[in-house]
Design a protein around this motif. Sequence first.
Motif, PDB file in Angstrom:
ATOM      1  N   HIS A  85       0.839  -1.210   0.000  1.00 16.86           N
ATOM      2  CA  HIS A  85       0.000   0.000   0.000  1.00 16.86           C
ATOM      3  C   HIS A  85       0.872   1.257   0.000  1.00 16.86           C
ATOM      4  O   HIS A  85       0.647   2.176  -0.793  1.00 16.86           O
ATOM      5  CB  HIS A  85      -0.929  -0.010   1.220  1.00 16.86           C
ATOM      6  N   ILE A  86       1.860   1.294   0.875  1.00 14.16           N
ATOM      7  CA  ILE A  86       2.712   2.490   0.980  1.00 14.16           C
ATOM      8  C   ILE A  86       3.459   2.747  -0.321  1.00 14.16           C
ATOM      9  O   ILE A  86       3.577   3.884  -0.761  1.00 14.16           O
ATOM     10  CB  ILE A  86       3.696   2.355   2.169  1.00 14.16           C
ATOM     11  N   TYR A  87       3.973   1.704  -0.961  1.00 16.23           N
ATOM     12  CA  TYR A  87       4.678   1.921  -2.218  1.00 16.23           C
ATOM     13  C   TYR A  87       3.741   2.439  -3.304  1.00 16.23           C
ATOM     14  O   TYR A  87       4.124   3.269  -4.122  1.00 16.23           O
ATOM     15  CB  TYR A  87       5.431   0.665  -2.656  1.00 16.23           C
ATOM     16  N   ARG A  88       2.486   1.984  -3.301  1.00 18.83           N
ATOM     17  CA  ARG A  88       1.514   2.533  -4.267  1.00 18.83           C
ATOM     18  C   ARG A  88       1.244   4.006  -3.958  1.00 18.83           C
ATOM     19  O   ARG A  88       1.184   4.837  -4.847  1.00 18.83           O
ATOM     20  CB  ARG A  88       0.211   1.736  -4.236  1.00 18.83           C
ATOM     21  N   VAL A  89       1.065   4.322  -2.679  1.00 22.93           N
ATOM     22  CA  VAL A  89       0.806   5.701  -2.265  1.00 22.93           C
ATOM     23  C   VAL A  89       1.982   6.603  -2.639  1.00 22.93           C
ATOM     24  O   VAL A  89       1.807   7.683  -3.195  1.00 22.93           O
ATOM     25  CB  VAL A  89       0.534   5.775  -0.746  1.00 22.93           C
ATOM     26  N   SER A  90       3.205   6.158  -2.328  1.00 23.60           N
ATOM     27  CA  SER A  90       4.372   7.001  -2.599  1.00 23.60           C
ATOM     28  C   SER A  90       4.617   7.136  -4.097  1.00 23.60           C
ATOM     29  O   SER A  90       5.032   8.192  -4.566  1.00 23.60           O
ATOM     30  CB  SER A  90       5.615   6.486  -1.878  1.00 23.60           C
ATOM     31  N   ALA A  91       4.337   6.088  -4.878  1.00 17.47           N
ATOM     32  CA  ALA A  91       4.500   6.188  -6.336  1.00 17.47           C
ATOM     33  C   ALA A  91       3.502   7.180  -6.904  1.00 17.47           C
ATOM     34  O   ALA A  91       3.839   8.002  -7.772  1.00 17.47           O
ATOM     35  CB  ALA A  91       4.315   4.814  -6.986  1.00 17.47           C
ATOM     36  N   LYS A  92       2.273   7.139  -6.425  1.00 21.80           N
ATOM     37  CA  LYS A  92       1.252   8.082  -6.898  1.00 21.80           C
ATOM     38  C   LYS A  92       1.641   9.509  -6.509  1.00 21.80           C
ATOM     39  O   LYS A  92       1.509  10.428  -7.301  1.00 21.80           O
ATOM     40  CB  LYS A  92      -0.102   7.717  -6.299  1.00 21.80           C
ATOM     41  N   ALA A  93       2.147   9.689  -5.283  1.00 19.71           N
ATOM     42  CA  ALA A  93       2.573  11.008  -4.828  1.00 19.71           C
ATOM     43  C   ALA A  93       3.725  11.520  -5.693  1.00 19.71           C
ATOM     44  O   ALA A  93       3.768  12.703  -6.040  1.00 19.71           O
ATOM     45  CB  ALA A  93       2.989  10.963  -3.357  1.00 19.71           C
ATOM     46  N   ALA A  94       4.646  10.642  -6.052  1.00 18.30           N
ATOM     47  CA  ALA A  94       5.774  11.049  -6.897  1.00 18.30           C
ATOM     48  C   ALA A  94       5.290  11.498  -8.271  1.00 18.30           C
ATOM     49  O   ALA A  94       5.767  12.499  -8.812  1.00 18.30           O
ATOM     50  CB  ALA A  94       6.775   9.899  -7.036  1.00 18.30           C
ATOM     51  N   VAL A  95       4.322  10.789  -8.827  1.00 21.44           N
ATOM     52  CA  VAL A  95       3.769  11.177 -10.134  1.00 21.44           C
ATOM     53  C   VAL A  95       3.070  12.526 -10.023  1.00 21.44           C
ATOM     54  O   VAL A  95       3.255  13.404 -10.872  1.00 21.44           O
ATOM     55  CB  VAL A  95       2.809  10.088 -10.669  1.00 21.44           C
ATOM     56  N   LEU A  96       2.279  12.708  -8.975  1.00 29.88           N
ATOM     57  CA  LEU A  96       1.580  13.982  -8.800  1.00 29.88           C
ATOM     58  C   LEU A  96       2.565  15.132  -8.596  1.00 29.88           C
ATOM     59  O   LEU A  96       2.365  16.220  -9.128  1.00 29.88           O
ATOM     60  CB  LEU A  96       0.601  13.896  -7.626  1.00 29.88           C
ATOM     61  N   ASP A  97       3.639  14.880  -7.830  1.00 35.01           N
ATOM     62  CA  ASP A  97       4.665  15.902  -7.645  1.00 35.01           C
ATOM     63  C   ASP A  97       5.330  16.246  -8.965  1.00 35.01           C
ATOM     64  O   ASP A  97       5.576  17.418  -9.264  1.00 35.01           O
ATOM     65  CB  ASP A  97       5.732  15.437  -6.646  1.00 35.01           C
ATOM     66  N   ALA A  98       5.635  15.229  -9.778  1.00 32.88           N
ATOM     67  CA  ALA A  98       6.265  15.462 -11.079  1.00 32.88           C
ATOM     68  C   ALA A  98       5.336  16.243 -12.000  1.00 32.88           C
ATOM     69  O   ALA A  98       5.773  17.157 -12.711  1.00 32.88           O
ATOM     70  CB  ALA A  98       6.668  14.134 -11.724  1.00 32.88           C
ATOM     71  N   LEU A  99       4.047  15.916 -11.988  1.00 25.62           N
ATOM     72  CA  LEU A  99       3.086  16.644 -12.819  1.00 25.62           C
ATOM     73  C   LEU A  99       2.961  18.093 -12.377  1.00 25.62           C
ATOM     74  O   LEU A  99       2.892  19.002 -13.208  1.00 25.62           O
ATOM     75  CB  LEU A  99       1.718  15.960 -12.778  1.00 25.62           C
TER      76      LEU A  99
END
Length: 159
Positions: A85-99
């Motif tokens: 779960h945490i890796y999915r959350v952090s990956a999504k956060a990284a994508v949102l930060d990059a966007l």
Amino acid sequence: MARRLPEWELLVPGEGPYVGTIRIEDEAGRPVPIAGGVAVGACAWRAKCLHCDWLGSTAVRVGSGEALRPGRLTREKLEEEWVRHIYRVSAKAAVLDALEQLDRLAAEQQALTEVVDEGVRRLRAEGASWAQVGELVGMTRQSAWEHWADSSAARRHRR
């Protein structure tokens, strides 16, 4: 006083630490409070994230006569689900930060492009040649002409 259940901590590079724990539930899936070392009506353990409302999908049933704390294999199973779960959350956060960063950079680029375009219009209106414009912006005369010749200022200058 309530006893603490096992907690897990995971440090995701660039994200900071995340903390999860085990929740004790009744048959309806509601959390059961622990009082005096006893969780009355406890039916299952489930992984829980302490950073969001996420609850694991795997509820490990509490066996009859088991201790309040789950065994090693149960803890490992629940922790593994929480880590996914945490890796999915952090990956999504990284994508949102990059966007968000890309959006900011695109806005800055648009602002700079408008400044350069206005500068070229002024230079051309004052009689600068395409060779001079190209040299100032780091391109050939031909490239400068192709890039800016169709602008309204360039059309006015050609008349």
